[in-house]
Structures are given as structure tokens and as C-alpha cells.
Scaffold this motif. Structure first.
Motif, PDB file in Angstrom:
ATOM      1  N   PRO A 174      36.962  47.147  26.857  1.00  0.00           N
ATOM      2  CA  PRO A 174      35.812  47.323  27.765  1.00  0.00           C
ATOM      3  C   PRO A 174      34.634  46.438  27.389  1.00  0.00           C
ATOM      4  O   PRO A 174      33.918  45.948  28.271  1.00  0.00           O
ATOM      5  CB  PRO A 174      35.471  48.811  27.614  1.00  0.00           C
ATOM      6  N   TRP A 175      34.419  46.236  26.100  1.00  0.00           N
ATOM      7  CA  TRP A 175      33.297  45.420  25.657  1.00  0.00           C
ATOM      8  C   TRP A 175      33.560  43.938  25.923  1.00  0.00           C
ATOM      9  O   TRP A 175      32.632  43.172  26.205  1.00  0.00           O
ATOM     10  CB  TRP A 175      33.024  45.665  24.180  1.00  0.00           C
ATOM     11  N   PHE A 176      34.803  43.542  25.850  1.00  0.00           N
ATOM     12  CA  PHE A 176      35.177  42.162  26.184  1.00  0.00           C
ATOM     13  C   PHE A 176      34.921  41.897  27.660  1.00  0.00           C
ATOM     14  O   PHE A 176      34.342  40.866  28.035  1.00  0.00           O
ATOM     15  CB  PHE A 176      36.654  41.927  25.846  1.00  0.00           C
ATOM     16  N   ILE A 177      35.337  42.842  28.518  1.00  0.00           N
ATOM     17  CA  ILE A 177      35.088  42.700  29.957  1.00  0.00           C
ATOM     18  C   ILE A 177      33.585  42.665  30.227  1.00  0.00           C
ATOM     19  O   ILE A 177      33.085  41.830  30.988  1.00  0.00           O
ATOM     20  CB  ILE A 177      35.745  43.860  30.721  1.00  0.00           C
ATOM     21  N   LEU A 231      36.885  33.166  29.764  1.00  0.00           N
ATOM     22  CA  LEU A 231      37.288  34.222  28.840  1.00  0.00           C
ATOM     23  C   LEU A 231      38.357  35.123  29.446  1.00  0.00           C
ATOM     24  O   LEU A 231      39.058  35.824  28.719  1.00  0.00           O
ATOM     25  CB  LEU A 231      36.071  35.066  28.441  1.00  0.00           C
ATOM     26  N   ILE A 232      38.487  35.126  30.767  1.00  0.00           N
ATOM     27  CA  ILE A 232      39.485  35.997  31.409  1.00  0.00           C
ATOM     28  C   ILE A 232      40.905  35.565  31.045  1.00  0.00           C
ATOM     29  O   ILE A 232      41.690  36.391  30.548  1.00  0.00           O
ATOM     30  CB  ILE A 232      39.274  36.031  32.930  1.00  0.00           C
ATOM     31  N   LEU A 237      45.825  36.157  27.578  1.00  0.00           N
ATOM     32  CA  LEU A 237      46.782  35.541  26.648  1.00  0.00           C
ATOM     33  C   LEU A 237      46.704  36.173  25.267  1.00  0.00           C
ATOM     34  O   LEU A 237      47.716  36.291  24.561  1.00  0.00           O
ATOM     35  CB  LEU A 237      46.533  34.042  26.560  1.00  0.00           C
ATOM     36  N   ALA A 238      45.515  36.586  24.867  1.00  0.00           N
ATOM     37  CA  ALA A 238      45.333  37.175  23.541  1.00  0.00           C
ATOM     38  C   ALA A 238      45.693  38.650  23.507  1.00  0.00           C
ATOM     39  O   ALA A 238      45.674  39.268  22.436  1.00  0.00           O
ATOM     40  CB  ALA A 238      43.887  36.972  23.087  1.00  0.00           C
ATOM     41  N   ALA A 245      47.505  41.543  30.992  1.00  0.00           N
ATOM     42  CA  ALA A 245      48.665  41.138  30.194  1.00  0.00           C
ATOM     43  C   ALA A 245      49.933  41.782  30.740  1.00  0.00           C
ATOM     44  O   ALA A 245      50.996  41.164  30.810  1.00  0.00           O
ATOM     45  CB  ALA A 245      48.457  41.539  28.733  1.00  0.00           C
ATOM     46  N   ARG A 246      49.866  43.048  31.178  1.00  0.00           N
ATOM     47  CA  ARG A 246      51.052  43.724  31.696  1.00  0.00           C
ATOM     48  C   ARG A 246      51.467  43.123  33.034  1.00  0.00           C
ATOM     49  O   ARG A 246      52.664  43.046  33.337  1.00  0.00           O
ATOM     50  CB  ARG A 246      50.768  45.216  31.848  1.00  0.00           C
TER      51      ARG A 246
END
Length: 248
Positions: A174-177, A231-232, A237-238, A245-246
Motif C-alpha cells: 500500500p505504501w508503494f502504491i 514505478l508501476i 516485476l519485483a 504480479a498475479r
């Protein structure tokens, strides 16, 4: 009815929908089995309260900003309720207190897992709204610091608050988003300043166009409209963005 229309105008309703949509998750984030509360529709209620909270909180922020921007708005937006004299400062102050309190209540209700994480986020966001709009810090008048105190609550925390209505915010995703939207707003927050130079200068606001000139300020904020969204794919990928990713 006339007073109601003035309060609606003070809230600036056309600005309420984007925060509400931004705070509303499209679906429950993956990665954990649904709890009984989620299975019985509590998640839907939590999302509804969170969506309403975002709109009400934005109305409160709009009101407090107009109270302390009165001198600036007399130049830039003289037809608004406060500079036009159609609504008193005291009335706007009461509206601000009521809407902040209502936003806190809605945030408390937006709780599918019993941690009240949305409530904690909204209380901290209220503090950021205050230091942006009001003295003694009044970060709106302090160049890039204004952009930061817009990007954190409206970009980062708004998305994390939306996440908290269906799942805990303890974790990187959530913090990455939120950081993607926060970085975008770090530049986008200045777009309104280009049209408000005259009033901002008269009111002592040191916005980026005033500090660095229109052309240089435009180049300064331009990367934030593009680079954060790289960053998306990185997050996918990370394995940070689990839903993406799913799907991939």
C-alpha cells in the motif's frame, strides 16, 4: 436553503469526487484469506464509509484553506463566499470543525479488521491540512514544502487510507502504491500556482512560479508527471504489486 448553498460552495463540491474515488479500492487486496467480517459484507460498508470520509475530509480542507487564504482569494477568487462577504469567517470556522469531526467519525467506522488504521491516518492527515493552511507553520507559503504537505496526505496517505478499508496497511504494497501518487502530486500540486501568481505574491506565498519564474518552475515539476509511473512496472516485476504480479 441560501445558507446551505453557501456551505456547498465553500466545500467546492467539484473537488470532492476525485479524493473519494482515490480512497475507494477497486476490490479487496489479495494475499490474505477473507475474514468472517469481510465475508458478511462488512468490507462493503467499510469502503463506503472510507469513500465518504475522503470527500468530507477534502471539504474540511477546502474550508480551512479559504479561511486563511482570505487576502489571497480577494485577488485571485473574489467571488468565493468569504472574500465576497456572503459567508462569515465564524460560519466557515464552524463548518470546518464539523466536517473534520465527521471525517474522523467516518474514518473510525471504516474498519474491517478492528485496528482503526484509517482513523489514525485521517487524524495525522488533519494535522497536515492544518500546517499547510494555517499559521504558525503555514507551509503553503514556503515553496517546495507546500508541495510536500500536499503530496503526503492527498497522494500517499489517501491511497493507504483506501487500502485500510479492506486490509491492514502493515506491509510494503500500500505504501508503494501511495508513493507513486505522492510523487505525481509533488509536481502536480504546483499547477494551480501558475494562475494564482498575482494573489499569491500579494499574500506573501512563495510558490515555485514566484520563487523560480514560470518557465523554470514548469521544468522543475515536469518530471513528476511521467517518472513516478515507471514505478508501476518495476513494482510488478519485483513482486511488490501482488495483484499486478498475479495478473501477469
Amino acid at each position: 436553503m441560501k445558507s446551505f448553498k453557501l456551505y456547498v460552495e465553500l466545500a467546492r463540491p467539484f473537488t470532492l469526487l476525485p479524493p473519494a474515488l482515490a480512497c475507494s479500492p477497486a476490490r479487496s487486496p489479495p494475499g490474505e484469506p477473507a475474514t468472517p467480517r469481510l465475508r458478511h459484507g462488512r468490507a462493503a460498508a467499510a469502503v463506503l464509509w472510507g469513500t465518504l470520509m475522503a470527500a468530507v475530509l477534502n471539504a474540511a480542507n477546502n474550508a480551512i484553506n479559504q479561511i486563511y487564504d482570505l487576502d489571497i482569494d480577494r485577488v485571485n477568487k473574489p467571488k468565493r463566499p468569504l472574500p465576497s462577504g456572503r459567508l462569515s469567517i465564524a460560519s466557515a470556522g464552524r463548518f470546518t470543525v464539523v466536517t473534520f469531526a465527521l471525517a474522523w467519525l467516518l474514518a473510525w467506522l471504516a474498519d474491517p479488521i478492528g485496528r482503526h488504521e484509517c482513523f489514525v491516518i485521517v487524524v495525522f492527515t488533519t494535522f497536515l491540512c492544518w500546517i499547510y493552511s494555517a499559521p504558525p507553520l503555514w507551509t503553503k507559503r514556503r515553496g517546495m514544502l507546500a508541495n510536500i504537505t500536499i503530496a503526503i496526505p492527498r497522494g500517499v496517505l489517501l491511497k493507504v487510507a483506501g487500502w485500510s478499508t479492506v486490509k491492514t496497511v502493515i506491509g510494503l504494497e500500500p505504501w508503494f502504491i501511495g508513493s507513486i501518487f505522492g510523487l505525481f502530486l509533488l509536481g502536480a500540486a504546483s499547477t494551480k500556482d501558475f494562475a494564482d501568481i498575482e494573489g499569491d505574491r500579494a499574500g506573501g506565498c512563495q510558490t515555485l512560479p514566484i520563487l523560480y519564474g514560470v518557465k523554470r518552475a514548469a521544468w522543475m515539476i515536469a518530471p513528476f508527471f511521467v517518472l513516478p509511473f515507471f514505478l508501476i512496472p518495476y513494482g510488478a516485476l519485483a513482486g511488490i504489486l501482488t495483484a499486478t504480479a498475479r495478473c501477469c
